[in-house]
Scaffold this motif. Structure first.
Motif, PDB file in Angstrom:
ATOM      1  N   LEU A  22       0.830  -1.207   0.000  1.00 48.90           N
ATOM      2  CA  LEU A  22       0.000   0.000   0.000  1.00 48.90           C
ATOM      3  C   LEU A  22       0.865   1.258   0.000  1.00 48.90           C
ATOM      4  CD1 LEU A  22      -2.803  -1.121   2.489  1.00 48.90           C
ATOM      5  CD2 LEU A  22      -2.978  -0.885  -0.005  1.00 48.90           C
ATOM      6  N   LEU A  23       1.930   1.252   0.799  1.00 54.89           N
ATOM      7  CA  LEU A  23       2.850   2.394   0.813  1.00 54.89           C
ATOM      8  C   LEU A  23       3.535   2.553  -0.539  1.00 54.89           C
ATOM      9  CD1 LEU A  23       4.461   2.089   4.350  1.00 54.89           C
ATOM     10  CD2 LEU A  23       3.072   3.974   3.495  1.00 54.89           C
ATOM     11  N   PHE A  24       3.939   1.440  -1.126  1.00 59.11           N
ATOM     12  CA  PHE A  24       4.557   1.478  -2.452  1.00 59.11           C
ATOM     13  C   PHE A  24       3.624   2.133  -3.462  1.00 59.11           C
ATOM     14  CE2 PHE A  24       4.607  -0.647  -6.605  1.00 59.11           C
ATOM     15  CZ  PHE A  24       5.837  -0.232  -7.072  1.00 59.11           C
ATOM     16  N   ALA A  25       2.368   1.694  -3.469  1.00 60.82           N
ATOM     17  CA  ALA A  25       1.400   2.233  -4.422  1.00 60.82           C
ATOM     18  C   ALA A  25       1.165   3.724  -4.196  1.00 60.82           C
ATOM     19  CB  ALA A  25       0.082   1.469  -4.323  1.00 60.82           C
ATOM     20  N   ALA A  26       1.012   4.118  -2.936  1.00 65.57           N
ATOM     21  CA  ALA A  26       0.749   5.528  -2.632  1.00 65.57           C
ATOM     22  C   ALA A  26       1.935   6.416  -3.003  1.00 65.57           C
ATOM     23  CB  ALA A  26       0.421   5.687  -1.150  1.00 65.57           C
ATOM     24  N   LEU A  80      10.300 -10.877 -21.254  1.00 62.77           N
ATOM     25  CA  LEU A  80       9.186 -11.812 -21.139  1.00 62.77           C
ATOM     26  C   LEU A  80       7.838 -11.132 -21.394  1.00 62.77           C
ATOM     27  CD1 LEU A  80       8.563 -14.776 -20.376  1.00 62.77           C
ATOM     28  CD2 LEU A  80       8.298 -13.991 -18.024  1.00 62.77           C
ATOM     29  N   PHE A  81       7.658  -9.930 -20.816  1.00 59.68           N
ATOM     30  CA  PHE A  81       6.371  -9.237 -20.915  1.00 59.68           C
ATOM     31  C   PHE A  81       6.316  -8.225 -22.056  1.00 59.68           C
ATOM     32  CE2 PHE A  81       6.568 -10.336 -16.310  1.00 59.68           C
ATOM     33  CZ  PHE A  81       5.556 -11.278 -16.335  1.00 59.68           C
ATOM     34  N   GLY A  82       7.409  -8.035 -22.769  1.00 54.24           N
ATOM     35  CA  GLY A  82       7.418  -7.113 -23.895  1.00 54.24           C
ATOM     36  C   GLY A  82       7.444  -5.653 -23.489  1.00 54.24           C
ATOM     37  N   TRP A  83       7.972  -5.364 -22.301  1.00 53.59           N
ATOM     38  CA  TRP A  83       8.049  -3.972 -21.851  1.00 53.59           C
ATOM     39  C   TRP A  83       9.140  -3.246 -22.619  1.00 53.59           C
ATOM     40  CZ3 TRP A  83       8.612  -5.641 -16.095  1.00 53.59           C
ATOM     41  CH2 TRP A  83       7.366  -6.062 -15.614  1.00 53.59           C
ATOM     42  N   THR A  84       8.869  -1.987 -22.922  1.00 49.21           N
ATOM     43  CA  THR A  84       9.865  -1.163 -23.601  1.00 49.21           C
ATOM     44  C   THR A  84       9.823   0.239 -23.025  1.00 49.21           C
ATOM     45  OG1 THR A  84       8.269  -0.548 -25.305  1.00 49.21           O
ATOM     46  CG2 THR A  84       9.708  -2.429 -25.788  1.00 49.21           C
ATOM     47  N   GLY A  85      10.776   1.026 -23.424  1.00 46.57           N
ATOM     48  CA  GLY A  85      10.767   2.448 -23.117  1.00 46.57           C
ATOM     49  C   GLY A  85      10.883   2.785 -21.652  1.00 46.57           C
ATOM     50  N   SER A  86       9.996   3.665 -21.212  1.00 51.71           N
ATOM     51  CA  SER A  86      10.123   4.271 -19.890  1.00 51.71           C
ATOM     52  C   SER A  86       9.786   3.320 -18.746  1.00 51.71           C
ATOM     53  CB  SER A  86       9.242   5.517 -19.808  1.00 51.71           C
ATOM     54  OG  SER A  86       7.888   5.158 -19.972  1.00 51.71           O
ATOM     55  N   VAL A  87       9.130   2.192 -19.016  1.00 48.30           N
ATOM     56  CA  VAL A  87       8.773   1.251 -17.947  1.00 48.30           C
ATOM     57  C   VAL A  87      10.008   0.537 -17.420  1.00 48.30           C
ATOM     58  CG1 VAL A  87       7.488  -0.842 -17.402  1.00 48.30           C
ATOM     59  CG2 VAL A  87       6.440   0.913 -18.811  1.00 48.30           C
ATOM     60  N   VAL A  88      10.863   0.107 -18.331  1.00 56.89           N
ATOM     61  CA  VAL A  88      12.039  -0.672 -17.962  1.00 56.89           C
ATOM     62  C   VAL A  88      13.011   0.227 -17.197  1.00 56.89           C
ATOM     63  CG1 VAL A  88      13.939  -2.089 -18.816  1.00 56.89           C
ATOM     64  CG2 VAL A  88      11.728  -2.114 -19.986  1.00 56.89           C
ATOM     65  N   CYS A  89      13.376  -0.190 -16.010  1.00 56.52           N
ATOM     66  CA  CYS A  89      14.333   0.515 -15.149  1.00 56.52           C
ATOM     67  C   CYS A  89      13.882   1.931 -14.793  1.00 56.52           C
ATOM     68  CB  CYS A  89      15.732   0.528 -15.750  1.00 56.52           C
ATOM     69  SG  CYS A  89      16.505  -1.092 -15.729  1.00 56.52           S
ATOM     70  N   SER A  90      12.584   2.148 -14.720  1.00 50.99           N
ATOM     71  CA  SER A  90      12.067   3.432 -14.247  1.00 50.99           C
ATOM     72  C   SER A  90      12.187   3.472 -12.723  1.00 50.99           C
ATOM     73  CB  SER A  90      10.604   3.590 -14.651  1.00 50.99           C
ATOM     74  OG  SER A  90       9.819   2.598 -13.994  1.00 50.99           O
ATOM     75  N   ALA A  91      11.993   4.621 -12.143  1.00 50.62           N
ATOM     76  CA  ALA A  91      12.048   4.745 -10.682  1.00 50.62           C
ATOM     77  C   ALA A  91      11.017   3.818 -10.037  1.00 50.62           C
ATOM     78  CB  ALA A  91      11.813   6.191 -10.264  1.00 50.62           C
ATOM     79  N   GLY A  92       9.831   3.748 -10.612  1.00 47.36           N
ATOM     80  CA  GLY A  92       8.791   2.882 -10.065  1.00 47.36           C
ATOM     81  C   GLY A  92       9.164   1.411 -10.127  1.00 47.36           C
ATOM     82  N   MET A  93       9.759   0.988 -11.242  1.00 46.02           N
ATOM     83  CA  MET A  93      10.164  -0.410 -11.383  1.00 46.02           C
ATOM     84  C   MET A  93      11.274  -0.747 -10.389  1.00 46.02           C
ATOM     85  SD  MET A  93       9.597  -3.258 -12.850  1.00 46.02           S
ATOM     86  CE  MET A  93       8.620  -2.868 -14.280  1.00 46.02           C
ATOM     87  N   LEU A  94      12.215   0.170 -10.216  1.00 48.30           N
ATOM     88  CA  LEU A  94      13.303  -0.069  -9.266  1.00 48.30           C
ATOM     89  C   LEU A  94      12.778  -0.080  -7.832  1.00 48.30           C
ATOM     90  CD1 LEU A  94      15.959   2.123 -11.052  1.00 48.30           C
ATOM     91  CD2 LEU A  94      15.916  -0.375 -10.948  1.00 48.30           C
ATOM     92  N   ARG A  95      11.777   0.731  -7.542  1.00 46.81           N
ATOM     93  CA  ARG A  95      11.145   0.679  -6.218  1.00 46.81           C
ATOM     94  C   ARG A  95      10.441  -0.664  -6.021  1.00 46.81           C
ATOM     95  NH1 ARG A  95       8.521   6.421  -7.155  1.00 46.81           N
ATOM     96  NH2 ARG A  95      10.330   7.722  -6.653  1.00 46.81           N
ATOM     97  N   PHE A  96       9.858  -1.186  -7.089  1.00 48.30           N
ATOM     98  CA  PHE A  96       9.191  -2.485  -7.007  1.00 48.30           C
ATOM     99  C   PHE A  96      10.185  -3.591  -6.669  1.00 48.30           C
ATOM    100  CE2 PHE A  96       7.610  -6.416  -8.981  1.00 48.30           C
ATOM    101  CZ  PHE A  96       6.452  -6.569  -8.219  1.00 48.30           C
TER     102      PHE A  96
END
Length: 126
Positions: A22-26, A80-96
């Motif tokens: 929940l904290l991560f999402a917020a 695997l999921f076909g992610w490209t661009g800003s999703v890969v290694c974004s701040a949010g992904m690294l927080r995940f």
């Protein structure tokens, strides 16, 4: 650890992980870009994501293990999921990735406490 204690501990760990999610999402919803020390760590992790393993920011005083593991998780997931661009290694992904480490740490805590309690059962308390 007795069965009731194991259930209580499992519930506590599940609650802690839920709170972390929940904290991560917020936080991720409100703060999309790097924040505080992430201003150093996110660009460093992104350099590793791009294969530039010899690049190092001298302001960082920690070992590169988290960056290497992040690349080891994010790159295969992106493929695997076909992610490209800003999703890969974004701040949010690294927080995940840190959220995954939280789950791993909670599990290691469970194993450690289970081992300690098993050892204490074998001793005689007077």
């Amino acid at each position: 650890m007795e069965r009731g204690g194991a259930y209580a501990f499992s519930a506590a760990l599940s609650g802690a992980f839920l709170l972390s999610c929940l904290l991560f999402a917020a936080i991720n919803r409100r703060q999309r870009g790097p924040y505080m020390d992430e201003a150093f760590h996110v660009p460093q992790a992104q350099a590793y994501c791009q294969g530039r393993f010899l690049q190092w920011d001298p302001m960082i005083t920690t070992l590169p293990g988290l960056y290497l593991v992040s690349v080891g998780i994010v790159k295969p997931a992106a493929w695997l999921f076909g992610w490209t661009g800003s999703v890969v290694c974004s701040a949010g992904m690294l927080r995940f990735i840190n959220l995954l480490f939280t789950a791993g740490n909670l599990y290691l805590l469970y194993l450690l406490l289970f081992k300690i309690h098993q050892k204490n059962k074998g001793t005689l308390h007077v």
